[in-house]
Design an enzyme around this catalytic site. Structure first.
Site, short mmCIF file in Angstrom:
data_model
loop_
_atom_site.label_atom_id
_atom_site.label_comp_id
_atom_site.label_asym_id
_atom_site.label_seq_id
_atom_site.Cartn_x
_atom_site.Cartn_y
_atom_site.Cartn_z
CE LYS A 287 10.71 -15.47 -0.55
NZ LYS A 287 12.13 -15.22 -0.29
CG HIS B 157 3.36 -7.09 8.90
ND1 HIS B 157 3.58 -7.92 9.97
CD2 HIS B 157 2.39 -7.67 8.17
CE1 HIS B 157 2.76 -8.95 9.90
NE2 HIS B 157 2.02 -8.83 8.81
P1 B4P Z 1 -2.22 -16.47 3.71
O1 B4P Z 1 -1.82 -17.84 3.30
O2 B4P Z 1 -3.46 -16.29 4.53
O3 B4P Z 1 -0.90 -15.84 4.34
P2 B4P Z 1 -0.46 -15.26 5.70
O4 B4P Z 1 1.03 -15.42 5.75
O5 B4P Z 1 -1.25 -15.79 6.87
O6 B4P Z 1 -0.76 -13.75 5.43
P3 B4P Z 1 -1.46 -12.72 6.28
O7 B4P Z 1 -1.45 -11.50 5.48
O8 B4P Z 1 -2.79 -13.21 6.76
O9 B4P Z 1 -0.49 -12.66 7.54
P4 B4P Z 1 0.37 -11.49 8.17
O10 B4P Z 1 -0.49 -10.34 8.59
O11 B4P Z 1 1.22 -12.01 9.27
O12 B4P Z 1 -2.37 -15.54 2.44
C1 B4P Z 1 -1.44 -15.58 1.41
C2 B4P Z 1 -1.25 -14.20 0.86
O13 B4P Z 1 -2.47 -13.71 0.30
C3 B4P Z 1 -0.85 -13.23 1.90
O14 B4P Z 1 0.05 -12.36 1.30
C4 B4P Z 1 -2.13 -12.52 2.23
O15 B4P Z 1 -1.92 -11.23 2.76
C5 B4P Z 1 -2.80 -12.47 0.88
N1 B4P Z 1 -4.25 -12.41 0.95
C6 B4P Z 1 -5.06 -12.87 1.93
N2 B4P Z 1 -6.35 -12.69 1.61
C7 B4P Z 1 -6.35 -12.08 0.40
C8 B4P Z 1 -7.37 -11.65 -0.47
N3 B4P Z 1 -8.65 -11.81 -0.14
N4 B4P Z 1 -7.03 -11.07 -1.64
C9 B4P Z 1 -5.73 -10.95 -1.98
N5 B4P Z 1 -4.71 -11.35 -1.21
C10 B4P Z 1 -5.01 -11.93 -0.03
O16 B4P Z 1 1.24 -11.02 7.00
C11 B4P Z 1 2.53 -11.46 6.81
C12 B4P Z 1 2.84 -11.18 5.37
O17 B4P Z 1 4.23 -11.30 5.13
C13 B4P Z 1 2.14 -12.16 4.47
O18 B4P Z 1 1.41 -11.41 3.54
C14 B4P Z 1 3.27 -12.95 3.85
O19 B4P Z 1 2.94 -13.31 2.54
C15 B4P Z 1 4.43 -11.99 3.93
N6 B4P Z 1 5.77 -12.59 3.98
C16 B4P Z 1 6.16 -13.74 4.57
N7 B4P Z 1 7.49 -13.93 4.40
C17 B4P Z 1 7.97 -12.88 3.70
C18 B4P Z 1 9.25 -12.49 3.22
N8 B4P Z 1 10.33 -13.25 3.40
N9 B4P Z 1 9.37 -11.32 2.54
C19 B4P Z 1 8.28 -10.55 2.32
N10 B4P Z 1 7.03 -10.88 2.73
C20 B4P Z 1 6.87 -12.02 3.43
#
Ligand code: B4P
Length: 317
Positions: free
Chosen positions: A91, A155
């Site tokens: 998302k 996930h």
């Molecule tokens: P962050 O701000 O670091 O986000 P995060 O939630 O801590 O994501 P992360 O992926 O680390 O955590 P988790 O394993 O629990 O980053 C923002 C976004 O950028 C994230 O999507 C991240 O993956 C992506 N990102 C990070 N580094 C990147 C890079 N170098 N290049 C490109 N993209 C990069 O993952 C949980 C996931 O679930 C997250 O990705 C989150 O966005 C997603 N999520 C949360 N609520 C959701 C919902 N209701 N429906 C669907 N997805 C959801």
């Protein structure tokens, strides 16, 4: 089938983005090269992500977003018809068509990858990589709080790698044969990098199956878990955390000691250990451009020291 799943992903993403179900964050990216190690990094600056709720925010922790995902974000309710996984759109992506491979039943994000998780991730790579179009994906898994994960429902994630971007694991595994590390053979580790990482090249896809992936993963995980055996009782509170990265060419596991740097205001998940560094704060963006070698230092601060050249029974850290 390949065409079908790729098309389904693109169409679901286009609709979700157009109708505001996906919150796509605009960003600037810059390729940087560490002059000391020769490693290439893609640093992405997305300041608007600072507005997104984070782990620890009360509102964000109230519900599990993967239990009943929005239908508009759902690419497959039952991936490959096996009753075990959903395929969702992220998302809050920074890159288009960022996918989440989510278990249908709740499992914790602290659990290790199963053989089924590994082969399903590999099948996704087979479906969505396209050599003719130069489309190449990476699957990653952030395991445990120190790994940078923010959601507790199991996930894996997947997105397309930037074009013409060489990961340090590509350089390390290029031209090498597959093997399963054992007591005599260690996984590959680039001695120029400061942080511990364990990589193994994978064979041609015709030879890859669930058993091969599981055996390879377990051999890398064994090395990784060594870092969390508390030989000295110095860090009794250190939780197990690691990142897993998978492409069709290699598998890599990185032990993690922290999710964020104390030196610089930045958090790292598995993507950082693929050389893809996400930055939210302007001052950090500036500092990394001035001195790209800081990234290697960050990766060490949030990981463990490199053990290249040592047997797994000799690690001292
Ligand atoms: P962050 O701000 O670091 O986000 P995060 O939630 O801590 O994501 P992360 O992926 O680390 O955590 P988790 O394993 O629990 O980053 C923002 C976004 O950028 C994230 O999507 C991240 O993956 C992506 N990102 C990070 N580094 C990147 C890079 N170098 N290049 C490109 N993209 C990069 O993952 C949980 C996931 O679930 C997250 O990705 C989150 O966005 C997603 N999520 C949360 N609520 C959701 C919902 N209701 N429906 C669907 N997805 C959801």
């Amino acid at each position: 089938m390949a065409q079908n799943l790729a098309t389904k992903v693109s169409e679901t993403f286009a609709n979700a983005a157009k109708n505001g179900y996906v919150h796509f964050f605009q960003s600037d990216s810059k390729k940087l090269k560490d002059p000391e190690t020769g490693v290439q990094y893609l640093v992405t600056h997305a300041p608007s992500l600072l507005k997104k709720p984070e782990r620890g925010d009360k509102e964000a922790e109230k519900r599990n977003p993967f239990a009943e995902p929005e239908p508009e974000l759902t690419v497959c309710e039952d991936l490959f018809g096996e009753g075990e996984y959903k395929l969702l759109l992220n998302k809050f992506p920074v890159v288009p068509e960022h996918l989440l491979l989510v278990t249908k039943e709740f499992k914790p994000q602290t659990s290790t990858l199963s053989p089924k998780d590994l082969i399903t991730a590999y099948k996704l790579l087979q479906e969505l990589d396209d050599e003719d179009e130069m489309v190449r994906n990476v699957v990653f898994y952030n395991c445990g709080a120190n790994s940078g994960s923010s959601q507790d429902h199991k996930h894996l994630q997947m997105f397309k790698l930037p074009e013409k971007f060489t990961l340090f694991q590509d350089r390390l595994c290029n031209g090498k044969e597959h093997y399963v590390p054992n007591v005599r053979t260690e996984p590959l580790q680039d001695p120029k990098l400061s942080f511990a990482h364990f990589a193994v090249p994978l064979p041609d896809e015709k030879e890859v199956d669930e058993d091969l992936l599981a055996m390879t993963f377990v051999s890398l995980l064994q090395r990784t878990l060594t870092f969390f055996q508390d030989w000295t009782n110095e860090k009794p509170e250190l939780e197990t955390g690691y990142n897993v990265l998978l492409t069709k060419e290699w598998l890599c596991v990185v032990p993690r000691s922290a999710s964020k740097s104390k030196e610089l205001n930045i958090g790292l998940n598995a993507t950082g250990y693929a050389g893809l560094v996400l930055v939210k704060h302007e001052d950090v963006w500036e500092k990394l451009q001035e001195n790209p070698h800081l990234i290697d230092k960050l990766l060490l601060e949030c990981g463990f020291p490199n053990t290249a050249g040592q047997g797994s029974n000799e690690y001292h850290y």
